[in-house]
Design a protein around this motif. Structure first.
Motif, PDB file in Angstrom:
ATOM      1  N   THR A   1     -12.613  88.869 -42.353  1.00 33.02           N
ATOM      2  CA  THR A   1     -11.335  89.530 -42.066  1.00 33.02           C
ATOM      3  C   THR A   1     -10.184  88.582 -42.400  1.00 33.02           C
ATOM      4  O   THR A   1     -10.339  87.349 -42.361  1.00 33.02           O
ATOM      5  CB  THR A   1     -11.247  89.918 -40.583  1.00 33.02           C
ATOM      6  OG1 THR A   1     -11.289  88.725 -39.789  1.00 33.02           O
ATOM      7  CG2 THR A   1     -12.390  90.847 -40.184  1.00 33.02           C
ATOM      8  N   PRO A   2      -9.001  89.134 -42.719  1.00 34.17           N
ATOM      9  CA  PRO A   2      -7.835  88.269 -42.957  1.00 34.17           C
ATOM     10  C   PRO A   2      -7.529  87.366 -41.769  1.00 34.17           C
ATOM     11  O   PRO A   2      -7.132  86.208 -41.946  1.00 34.17           O
ATOM     12  CB  PRO A   2      -6.700  89.277 -43.212  1.00 34.17           C
ATOM     13  CG  PRO A   2      -7.394  90.504 -43.730  1.00 34.17           C
ATOM     14  CD  PRO A   2      -8.701  90.549 -42.985  1.00 34.17           C
ATOM     15  N   ALA A   3      -7.717  87.884 -40.544  1.00 32.65           N
ATOM     16  CA  ALA A   3      -7.427  87.069 -39.357  1.00 32.65           C
ATOM     17  C   ALA A   3      -8.348  85.859 -39.295  1.00 32.65           C
ATOM     18  O   ALA A   3      -7.922  84.753 -38.944  1.00 32.65           O
ATOM     19  CB  ALA A   3      -7.566  87.914 -38.096  1.00 32.65           C
ATOM     20  N   ARG A   4      -9.605  86.064 -39.632  1.00 29.45           N
ATOM     21  CA  ARG A   4     -10.574  84.968 -39.590  1.00 29.45           C
ATOM     22  C   ARG A   4     -10.245  83.907 -40.638  1.00 29.45           C
ATOM     23  O   ARG A   4     -10.541  82.718 -40.460  1.00 29.45           O
ATOM     24  CB  ARG A   4     -11.976  85.537 -39.818  1.00 29.45           C
ATOM     25  CG  ARG A   4     -13.089  84.523 -39.859  1.00 29.45           C
ATOM     26  CD  ARG A   4     -13.438  83.966 -38.505  1.00 29.45           C
ATOM     27  NE  ARG A   4     -14.017  84.948 -37.612  1.00 29.45           N
ATOM     28  CZ  ARG A   4     -14.464  84.661 -36.391  1.00 29.45           C
ATOM     29  NH1 ARG A   4     -14.365  83.424 -35.925  1.00 29.45           N
ATOM     30  NH2 ARG A   4     -14.954  85.612 -35.619  1.00 29.45           N
ATOM     31  N   LEU A   5      -9.628  84.339 -41.746  1.00 30.48           N
ATOM     32  CA  LEU A   5      -9.420  83.442 -42.880  1.00 30.48           C
ATOM     33  C   LEU A   5      -7.956  83.039 -43.041  1.00 30.48           C
ATOM     34  O   LEU A   5      -7.565  82.545 -44.105  1.00 30.48           O
ATOM     35  CB  LEU A   5      -9.909  84.118 -44.168  1.00 30.48           C
ATOM     36  CG  LEU A   5     -11.426  84.338 -44.234  1.00 30.48           C
ATOM     37  CD1 LEU A   5     -11.786  85.311 -45.350  1.00 30.48           C
ATOM     38  CD2 LEU A   5     -12.151  83.026 -44.426  1.00 30.48           C
ATOM     39  N   LYS A   6      -7.125  83.244 -42.004  1.00 34.16           N
ATOM     40  CA  LYS A   6      -5.691  83.003 -42.173  1.00 34.16           C
ATOM     41  C   LYS A   6      -5.360  81.526 -42.361  1.00 34.16           C
ATOM     42  O   LYS A   6      -4.381  81.179 -43.012  1.00 34.16           O
ATOM     43  CB  LYS A   6      -4.924  83.561 -40.985  1.00 34.16           C
ATOM     44  CG  LYS A   6      -5.281  82.949 -39.641  1.00 34.16           C
ATOM     45  CD  LYS A   6      -4.522  83.649 -38.519  1.00 34.16           C
ATOM     46  CE  LYS A   6      -4.915  83.079 -37.156  1.00 34.16           C
ATOM     47  NZ  LYS A   6      -4.215  83.792 -36.053  1.00 34.16           N
TER      48      LYS A   6
END
Length: 312
Positions: free
Chosen positions: A174-179
């Motif tokens: 997810t984008p949140a995990r990879l921010k």
């Protein structure tokens, strides 16, 4: 062996598969003594005992095992003949496909798309384990098995594996995990990882990569189903190791993104057939067609690949 009695062979085959004379007699509505007499006649004709009788149980002798292999092949060819002529009489072409239960649905759809909905054609699709599907292929109950685990070929099981497509494998999440900005080594060392089971080619390649990098990843799930890995990644359980085709919709919608392409790791898809005298003509067409799988990545250049839809 022109005088081989195929009725005797049929009864022997039924008993051999049941392993119990009483049960076979009940199924065929015959007396046990009548079946025993027919099998003894077959043994006399072949010159070898076919069963080792231990109490009430029947065990195949070495000659019995050889006879059963040939009987299975003989009656499978007979079934194939009936099927071909029956379908020809109806003007209907039937393609019987087996697919590994954990295989990408995108790949299955992409392979079958050229014949789906065609007038006068019917596709029968079954799923299961590789061993179950290969057994059905050997007995001519399937025309092809779709898999990412090609079987070994030997003189007794002449499987032919046709390599259809190869997809690169990536670390996705997810984008949140990879921010936060990290490189591949940092992600593998610090973030939870969702992996395929240990017997898959992707897992073998991943384990080799992490060993080369000197990293022991934090594994939160080991799953043998691409669709379930996709769902776990959507739930932000961790980063998943997947071919991008398995998350096509999620990439397009921005639900999941590609973090890193994993070097040297790919997923290869095969169509496994049997070396048959009369192969299904529809199958020949599909195997020779190029398989196109397209994956649009809004954040990165499109892959040079071929037209499958989202994995479900």
């Amino acid at each position: 062996m022109a005088d081989l009695n195929y009725h005797h062979l049929h009864l022997f085959r039924a008993v051999a598969h049941d392993g119990n004379l009483t049960r076979t007699a009940q199924k065929l509505n015959l007396s046990q003594s009548a079946i025993s007499v027919q099998i003894r006649k077959l043994e006399d004709r072949l010159g070898h005992p076919l069963f080792d009788r231990r109490g009430r149980q029947l065990h195949l002798t070495e000659a019995g095992r050889i006879a059963l292999d040939h009987a299975d092949a003989i009656f499978a060819v007979g079934d194939e003949l009936l099927g071909i002529l029956r379908d020809a009489g109806r003007g209907l072409q039937v393609l019987r496909v087996g697919a590994l239960a954990t295989l990408s649905r995108n790949f299955q759809l992409g392979f079958l798309r050229p014949v789906l909905g065609q007038p006068g054609t019917e596709v029968i699709l079954r799923s299961g384990s590789l061993s179950e599907l290969l057994t059905l292929l050997e007995t001519l109950n399937l025309d092809v098995v779709l898999t990412n685990q090609p079987p070994q070929r030997d003189a007794t099981t002449p499987f032919v594996s046709h390599r259809l497509a190869e997809q690169p494998v990536s670390l996705v999440g997810t984008p949140a995990r990879l921010k936060s900005t990290r490189n591949l080594a940092q992600r593998l060392a610090t973030l939870p990882i969702i992996l395929p089971s240990t017997n898959s080619s992707i897992r073998i390649g991943f384990d080799a990569l992490t060993a080369q990098l000197g990293i022991r990843p934090g594994i939160v799930a080991e799953v043998d189903d691409m669709a379930m890995m996709r769902l776990l990644a959507r739930e932000d359980v961790g980063l998943a190791v997947l071919p991008l085709i398995a998350i096509k919709d999620e990439l397009q919608q921005g639900i999941l993104i590609e973090a890193d392409r994993l070097p040297g790791i790919s997923e290869t898809f095969y169509a496994v057939t049997l070396d048959r005298r009369f192969p299904n003509p529809m199958l020949q067409q599909l195997i020779t067609l190029p398989l196109v799988v397209e994956v649009d990545r809004p954040d990165k250049p499109a892959l040079n690949a071929s037209g499958l839809t989202a994995d479900v």
